[in-house]
Scaffold this motif. Structure first.
Motif, PDB file in Angstrom:
ATOM      1  N   ALA A 110       1.196   6.883  -6.819  1.00  0.00           N
ATOM      2  CA  ALA A 110       0.022   7.692  -7.152  1.00  0.00           C
ATOM      3  C   ALA A 110       0.213   9.161  -6.804  1.00  0.00           C
ATOM      4  O   ALA A 110      -0.340  10.034  -7.489  1.00  0.00           O
ATOM      5  N   THR A 111       0.944   9.458  -5.758  1.00  0.00           N
ATOM      6  CA  THR A 111       1.027  10.842  -5.273  1.00  0.00           C
ATOM      7  C   THR A 111       2.347  11.544  -5.581  1.00  0.00           C
ATOM      8  O   THR A 111       2.392  12.769  -5.623  1.00  0.00           O
ATOM      9  N   TRP A 126       2.803  10.235 -10.171  1.00  0.00           N
ATOM     10  CA  TRP A 126       1.687  10.561 -11.047  1.00  0.00           C
ATOM     11  C   TRP A 126       0.668  11.431 -10.325  1.00  0.00           C
ATOM     12  O   TRP A 126       0.759  11.656  -9.121  1.00  0.00           O
ATOM     13  N   GLU A 127      -0.332  11.897 -11.047  1.00  0.00           N
ATOM     14  CA  GLU A 127      -1.420  12.657 -10.437  1.00  0.00           C
ATOM     15  C   GLU A 127      -2.412  11.677  -9.805  1.00  0.00           C
ATOM     16  O   GLU A 127      -2.865  10.733 -10.480  1.00  0.00           O
ATOM     17  N   PRO A 128      -2.763  11.851  -8.571  1.00  0.00           N
ATOM     18  CA  PRO A 128      -3.603  10.858  -7.884  1.00  0.00           C
ATOM     19  C   PRO A 128      -4.990  10.671  -8.469  1.00  0.00           C
ATOM     20  O   PRO A 128      -5.585   9.593  -8.324  1.00  0.00           O
ATOM     21  N   ASP A 129      -5.537  11.709  -9.152  1.00  0.00           N
ATOM     22  CA  ASP A 129      -6.880  11.555  -9.717  1.00  0.00           C
ATOM     23  C   ASP A 129      -6.856  11.217 -11.199  1.00  0.00           C
ATOM     24  O   ASP A 129      -7.906  11.024 -11.811  1.00  0.00           O
ATOM     25  N   ALA A 130      -5.651  11.125 -11.786  1.00  0.00           N
ATOM     26  CA  ALA A 130      -5.521  10.751 -13.195  1.00  0.00           C
ATOM     27  C   ALA A 130      -5.587   9.233 -13.333  1.00  0.00           C
ATOM     28  O   ALA A 130      -5.686   8.504 -12.339  1.00  0.00           O
ATOM     29  N   TRP A 131      -5.510   8.755 -14.569  1.00  0.00           N
ATOM     30  CA  TRP A 131      -5.695   7.331 -14.844  1.00  0.00           C
ATOM     31  C   TRP A 131      -4.738   6.456 -14.028  1.00  0.00           C
ATOM     32  O   TRP A 131      -5.168   5.511 -13.348  1.00  0.00           O
ATOM     33  N   LYS A 132      -3.428   6.757 -14.067  1.00  0.00           N
ATOM     34  CA  LYS A 132      -2.454   5.939 -13.340  1.00  0.00           C
ATOM     35  C   LYS A 132      -2.681   6.019 -11.825  1.00  0.00           C
ATOM     36  O   LYS A 132      -2.534   5.028 -11.111  1.00  0.00           O
ATOM     37  N   ILE A 163       0.835  -1.196   0.000  1.00  0.00           N
ATOM     38  CA  ILE A 163       0.000   0.000   0.000  1.00  0.00           C
ATOM     39  C   ILE A 163       0.872   1.250   0.000  1.00  0.00           C
ATOM     40  O   ILE A 163       0.584   2.221  -0.706  1.00  0.00           O
ATOM     41  N   GLU A 164       1.942   1.224   0.767  1.00  0.00           N
ATOM     42  CA  GLU A 164       2.850   2.372   0.809  1.00  0.00           C
ATOM     43  C   GLU A 164       3.451   2.647  -0.565  1.00  0.00           C
ATOM     44  O   GLU A 164       3.593   3.793  -0.982  1.00  0.00           O
ATOM     45  N   ARG A 165       3.797   1.591  -1.284  1.00  0.00           N
ATOM     46  CA  ARG A 165       4.383   1.749  -2.613  1.00  0.00           C
ATOM     47  C   ARG A 165       3.363   2.315  -3.599  1.00  0.00           C
ATOM     48  O   ARG A 165       3.679   3.222  -4.380  1.00  0.00           O
TER      49      ARG A 165
END
Length: 283
Positions: free
Chosen positions: A110-111, A114-120, A103-105
Protein backbone atom coordinates in the motif's frame (compact mmCIF):
# COMPACT_ATOMS: atom_id res chain seq x y z
CA UNK A 1 -2.00 9.21 22.68
CA UNK A 2 -0.96 6.21 20.56
CA UNK A 3 2.47 5.81 19.03
CA UNK A 4 2.76 7.87 15.85
CA UNK A 5 0.11 10.40 16.84
CA UNK A 6 2.81 12.83 17.97
CA UNK A 7 3.60 13.41 14.31
CA UNK A 8 0.34 15.27 13.93
CA UNK A 9 -0.42 16.71 17.34
CA UNK A 10 1.85 18.77 19.59
CA UNK A 11 1.43 21.18 22.48
CA UNK A 12 2.18 24.86 22.10
CA UNK A 13 4.12 27.01 24.56
CA UNK A 14 0.87 27.95 26.29
CA UNK A 15 -0.14 24.31 26.74
CA UNK A 16 -2.81 24.35 24.06
CA UNK A 17 -3.09 21.47 21.58
CA UNK A 18 -1.75 22.31 18.14
CA UNK A 19 -2.66 20.05 15.25
CA UNK A 20 -1.04 19.67 11.89
CA UNK A 21 -2.83 17.97 9.04
CA UNK A 22 -0.91 16.08 6.38
CA UNK A 23 -1.42 17.30 2.79
CA UNK A 24 -3.16 14.03 1.89
CA UNK A 25 -5.74 14.64 4.61
CA UNK A 26 -6.82 18.11 3.46
CA UNK A 27 -9.65 19.01 1.11
CA UNK A 28 -13.38 18.55 1.42
CA UNK A 29 -15.29 15.91 3.30
CA UNK A 30 -18.16 13.89 1.86
CA UNK A 31 -20.53 16.82 2.46
CA UNK A 32 -18.55 19.30 0.39
CA UNK A 33 -17.22 21.07 3.48
CA UNK A 34 -13.58 21.95 4.12
CA UNK A 35 -12.20 19.34 6.46
CA UNK A 36 -11.13 20.40 9.93
CA UNK A 37 -7.73 19.28 11.22
CA UNK A 38 -7.79 15.53 12.00
CA UNK A 39 -11.18 15.07 10.35
CA UNK A 40 -11.88 12.12 8.08
CA UNK A 41 -13.76 12.28 4.80
CA UNK A 42 -16.86 10.96 6.55
CA UNK A 43 -16.76 13.79 9.08
CA UNK A 44 -15.33 11.79 11.97
CA UNK A 45 -12.36 12.48 14.21
CA UNK A 46 -9.44 10.41 12.99
CA UNK A 47 -8.48 9.82 16.64
CA UNK A 48 -11.86 8.19 17.25
CA UNK A 49 -11.74 6.13 14.05
CA UNK A 50 -8.19 5.05 14.84
CA UNK A 51 -9.23 3.90 18.31
CA UNK A 52 -12.30 2.22 16.84
CA UNK A 53 -10.10 0.27 14.45
CA UNK A 54 -8.03 -1.29 17.20
CA UNK A 55 -11.02 -1.99 19.43
CA UNK A 56 -12.89 -3.63 16.52
CA UNK A 57 -9.87 -5.78 15.68
CA UNK A 58 -9.51 -6.74 19.33
CA UNK A 59 -13.20 -7.75 19.49
CA UNK A 60 -13.04 -9.55 16.11
CA UNK A 61 -15.69 -7.27 14.57
CA UNK A 62 -14.65 -7.68 10.94
CA UNK A 63 -17.06 -5.23 9.31
CA UNK A 64 -16.33 -2.35 11.68
CA UNK A 65 -12.58 -3.00 11.46
CA UNK A 66 -12.72 -3.02 7.65
CA UNK A 67 -14.69 0.24 7.58
CA UNK A 68 -12.37 2.00 10.01
CA UNK A 69 -9.31 0.97 7.99
CA UNK A 70 -10.97 2.07 4.73
CA UNK A 71 -12.02 5.41 6.26
CA UNK A 72 -8.51 6.23 7.49
CA UNK A 73 -6.90 5.17 4.23
CA UNK A 74 -9.22 7.14 1.95
CA UNK A 75 -9.05 10.21 4.18
CA UNK A 76 -5.27 10.61 3.94
CA UNK A 77 -4.48 9.05 7.31
CA UNK A 78 -2.90 5.84 6.03
CA UNK A 79 0.13 6.40 8.27
CA UNK A 80 -2.23 6.39 11.27
CA UNK A 81 -3.91 3.23 9.99
CA UNK A 82 -0.66 1.29 9.61
CA UNK A 83 0.73 2.56 12.91
CA UNK A 84 -2.43 1.33 14.62
CA UNK A 85 -2.37 -2.08 12.93
CA UNK A 86 1.29 -2.55 13.81
CA UNK A 87 0.50 -1.54 17.38
CA UNK A 88 -2.15 -4.27 17.38
CA UNK A 89 0.50 -6.78 16.36
CA UNK A 90 2.49 -6.18 19.56
CA UNK A 91 -0.33 -5.18 21.91
CA UNK A 92 -3.23 -7.49 21.08
CA UNK A 93 -2.01 -10.38 18.93
CA UNK A 94 -1.13 -13.82 20.24
CA UNK A 95 2.62 -14.37 20.10
CA UNK A 96 3.85 -16.35 17.11
CA UNK A 97 0.98 -15.50 14.77
CA UNK A 98 1.95 -15.14 11.12
CA UNK A 99 -0.64 -12.36 10.77
CA UNK A 100 2.14 -9.95 11.75
CA UNK A 101 3.96 -10.76 8.50
CA UNK A 102 0.72 -10.52 6.53
CA UNK A 103 0.06 -7.01 7.82
CA UNK A 104 3.65 -6.00 7.10
CA UNK A 105 3.29 -7.20 3.51
CA UNK A 106 0.01 -5.35 2.93
CA UNK A 107 1.57 -2.18 4.34
CA UNK A 108 4.55 -2.46 2.00
CA UNK A 109 2.25 -2.89 -1.00
CA UNK A 110 0.00 0.00 0.00
CA UNK A 111 2.78 2.47 0.81
CA UNK A 112 5.73 1.47 -1.37
CA UNK A 113 4.17 0.09 -4.55
CA UNK A 114 0.86 1.94 -4.66
CA UNK A 115 -0.71 5.12 -3.29
CA UNK A 116 -2.15 4.37 0.16
CA UNK A 117 -5.37 6.34 -0.41
CA UNK A 118 -5.96 5.04 -3.95
CA UNK A 119 -8.05 1.99 -4.82
CA UNK A 120 -5.25 -0.60 -4.42
CA UNK A 121 -4.03 1.04 -1.23
CA UNK A 122 -7.54 0.96 0.23
CA UNK A 123 -7.88 -2.72 -0.65
CA UNK A 124 -4.64 -3.43 1.22
CA UNK A 125 -6.01 -1.53 4.20
CA UNK A 126 -9.21 -3.58 4.22
CA UNK A 127 -7.33 -6.86 3.74
CA UNK A 128 -4.94 -6.07 6.59
CA UNK A 129 -7.73 -5.09 8.97
CA UNK A 130 -9.70 -8.24 8.17
CA UNK A 131 -6.60 -10.40 8.69
CA UNK A 132 -6.08 -8.70 12.04
CA UNK A 133 -9.73 -9.07 13.08
CA UNK A 134 -9.68 -12.77 12.21
CA UNK A 135 -6.51 -13.44 14.19
CA UNK A 136 -6.43 -14.74 17.76
CA UNK A 137 -6.59 -11.65 19.97
CA UNK A 138 -5.04 -11.60 23.40
CA UNK A 139 -3.73 -9.00 25.80
CA UNK A 140 -1.08 -11.38 27.11
CA UNK A 141 1.92 -9.13 26.38
CA UNK A 142 0.26 -6.01 27.77
CA UNK A 143 -1.01 -7.92 30.79
CA UNK A 144 2.43 -9.37 31.43
CA UNK A 145 4.04 -5.94 31.16
CA UNK A 146 1.55 -4.43 33.61
CA UNK A 147 1.86 -7.33 36.06
CA UNK A 148 5.67 -7.49 36.03
CA UNK A 149 5.84 -3.72 36.41
CA UNK A 150 3.55 -3.81 39.45
CA UNK A 151 5.59 -6.60 41.03
CA UNK A 152 8.80 -4.64 40.45
CA UNK A 153 7.39 -1.76 42.49
CA UNK A 154 6.21 -4.10 45.26
CA UNK A 155 9.65 -5.76 45.45
CA UNK A 156 11.42 -2.42 45.63
CA UNK A 157 9.10 -1.13 48.36
CA UNK A 158 9.49 -4.35 50.36
CA UNK A 159 13.27 -4.17 50.17
CA UNK A 160 13.20 -0.57 51.40
CA UNK A 161 11.16 -1.74 54.41
CA UNK A 162 13.44 -4.75 54.94
CA UNK A 163 10.57 -7.18 54.33
CA UNK A 164 9.81 -10.07 52.00
CA UNK A 165 7.64 -8.92 49.08
CA UNK A 166 4.01 -9.99 49.05
CA UNK A 167 4.44 -10.73 45.33
CA UNK A 168 7.64 -11.69 43.56
CA UNK A 169 8.90 -12.39 40.06
CA UNK A 170 8.37 -16.00 38.90
CA UNK A 171 12.11 -16.64 39.24
CA UNK A 172 12.49 -15.43 42.82
CA UNK A 173 16.09 -14.51 43.67
CA UNK A 174 17.45 -16.53 40.71
CA UNK A 175 20.41 -18.05 42.52
CA UNK A 176 22.55 -21.15 41.83
CA UNK A 177 21.33 -24.40 43.39
CA UNK A 178 17.77 -23.11 43.20
CA UNK A 179 14.93 -24.06 40.89
CA UNK A 180 16.64 -22.52 37.87
CA UNK A 181 20.07 -23.99 38.55
CA UNK A 182 20.38 -25.16 34.92
CA UNK A 183 20.86 -21.58 33.68
CA UNK A 184 24.10 -21.22 35.62
CA UNK A 185 26.33 -22.89 33.05
CA UNK A 186 29.58 -21.68 31.55
CA UNK A 187 27.80 -18.78 29.88
CA UNK A 188 27.39 -17.11 33.28
CA UNK A 189 29.92 -15.95 35.85
CA UNK A 190 28.48 -18.17 38.57
CA UNK A 191 28.52 -21.18 36.28
CA UNK A 192 32.14 -20.56 35.28
CA UNK A 193 33.13 -20.38 38.95
CA UNK A 194 31.59 -23.81 39.43
CA UNK A 195 33.45 -25.28 36.47
CA UNK A 196 30.26 -25.93 34.56
CA UNK A 197 31.51 -26.23 31.03
CA UNK A 198 30.35 -28.11 27.97
CA UNK A 199 29.31 -31.24 29.88
CA UNK A 200 26.88 -29.31 32.05
CA UNK A 201 25.54 -27.32 29.11
CA UNK A 202 24.91 -30.40 26.96
CA UNK A 203 23.17 -32.37 29.70
CA UNK A 204 21.29 -29.52 31.38
CA UNK A 205 21.36 -26.10 29.70
CA UNK A 206 20.65 -27.33 26.16
CA UNK A 207 17.61 -29.46 26.93
CA UNK A 208 14.45 -28.45 25.08
CA UNK A 209 10.71 -28.30 25.75
CA UNK A 210 8.14 -31.01 26.42
CA UNK A 211 8.05 -32.08 22.77
CA UNK A 212 11.76 -32.93 22.92
CA UNK A 213 14.13 -33.22 20.00
CA UNK A 214 12.86 -34.99 16.91
CA UNK A 215 14.54 -38.26 15.93
CA UNK A 216 17.04 -36.70 13.53
CA UNK A 217 18.08 -33.91 15.89
CA UNK A 218 18.47 -36.35 18.78
CA UNK A 219 20.63 -38.59 16.61
CA UNK A 220 22.88 -35.67 15.66
CA UNK A 221 23.13 -34.60 19.29
CA UNK A 222 24.18 -38.05 20.46
CA UNK A 223 26.71 -38.47 17.66
CA UNK A 224 28.22 -35.06 18.29
CA UNK A 225 28.67 -35.93 21.96
CA UNK A 226 30.16 -39.34 21.12
CA UNK A 227 32.62 -37.73 18.70
CA UNK A 228 33.75 -35.14 21.24
CA UNK A 229 37.48 -35.75 21.68
CA UNK A 230 37.71 -33.90 24.98
CA UNK A 231 34.69 -35.17 26.93
CA UNK A 232 33.56 -38.76 27.39
CA UNK A 233 29.84 -38.99 28.12
CA UNK A 234 28.21 -42.00 29.72
CA UNK A 235 24.91 -43.52 28.62
CA UNK A 236 22.85 -41.67 31.19
CA UNK A 237 24.29 -38.33 30.09
CA UNK A 238 23.54 -39.12 26.45
CA UNK A 239 19.96 -39.93 27.38
CA UNK A 240 19.54 -36.86 29.56
CA UNK A 241 20.85 -34.56 26.82
CA UNK A 242 17.94 -35.43 24.52
CA UNK A 243 15.31 -36.12 27.16
CA UNK A 244 12.37 -33.68 26.92
CA UNK A 245 11.68 -31.62 30.00
CA UNK A 246 8.68 -32.42 32.16
CA UNK A 247 5.80 -30.10 31.15
CA UNK A 248 4.72 -29.96 34.80
CA UNK A 249 8.26 -29.30 36.03
CA UNK A 250 10.30 -27.84 33.14
CA UNK A 251 13.21 -26.86 35.39
CA UNK A 252 13.43 -30.13 37.28
CA UNK A 253 16.63 -32.15 37.00
CA UNK A 254 17.69 -35.67 37.90
CA UNK A 255 19.06 -36.27 41.39
CA UNK A 256 22.70 -37.11 41.98
CA UNK A 257 24.24 -34.60 39.59
CA UNK A 258 27.50 -33.06 40.71
CA UNK A 259 28.86 -29.55 40.05
CA UNK A 260 30.14 -30.26 36.53
CA UNK A 261 26.91 -31.93 35.46
CA UNK A 262 28.15 -35.53 35.73
CA UNK A 263 25.87 -38.10 37.32
CA UNK A 264 27.58 -38.95 40.58
CA UNK A 265 25.57 -42.15 40.96
CA UNK A 266 26.50 -43.71 37.62
CA UNK A 267 28.69 -46.83 37.75
CA UNK A 268 29.82 -49.73 35.64
CA UNK A 269 26.44 -51.43 35.94
CA UNK A 270 25.38 -49.58 32.80
CA UNK A 271 27.80 -51.76 30.84
CA UNK A 272 31.40 -50.84 30.04
CA UNK A 273 31.92 -47.10 29.77
CA UNK A 274 28.24 -46.68 28.88
CA UNK A 275 28.90 -44.68 25.73
CA UNK A 276 27.78 -47.25 23.20
CA UNK A 277 29.17 -47.14 19.68
CA UNK A 278 28.75 -44.81 16.75
CA UNK A 279 26.86 -47.45 14.81
CA UNK A 280 24.27 -47.62 17.60
CA UNK A 281 23.17 -44.09 16.70
CA UNK A 282 23.98 -43.98 12.98
CA UNK A 283 21.19 -46.28 11.88
Amino acid sequence: MADGDDRQATFGSDGSLETETTPDATGENDFGEQKEPNETDGGYSRYVVSSLLQKAVRRSDEEVAAWAAWELARSGYAWNLWDRLNLYVVEDLRAGSDVALTIERYEALATERWEPDAWKGRLCAVHASLAAARARSTREASNADAYFGAVAEIRAEARERGEEPAHDFPVGDLEPEGEFDAVFDGHTGEGSKRGRGTRFFKTHGARVGPEGEDEQSARWQRLAMLLDEEIEYDAEELDRAVEPVDPDDPWGESDGVDEDGHDSESDDDSGGDGTGSLTDFAE
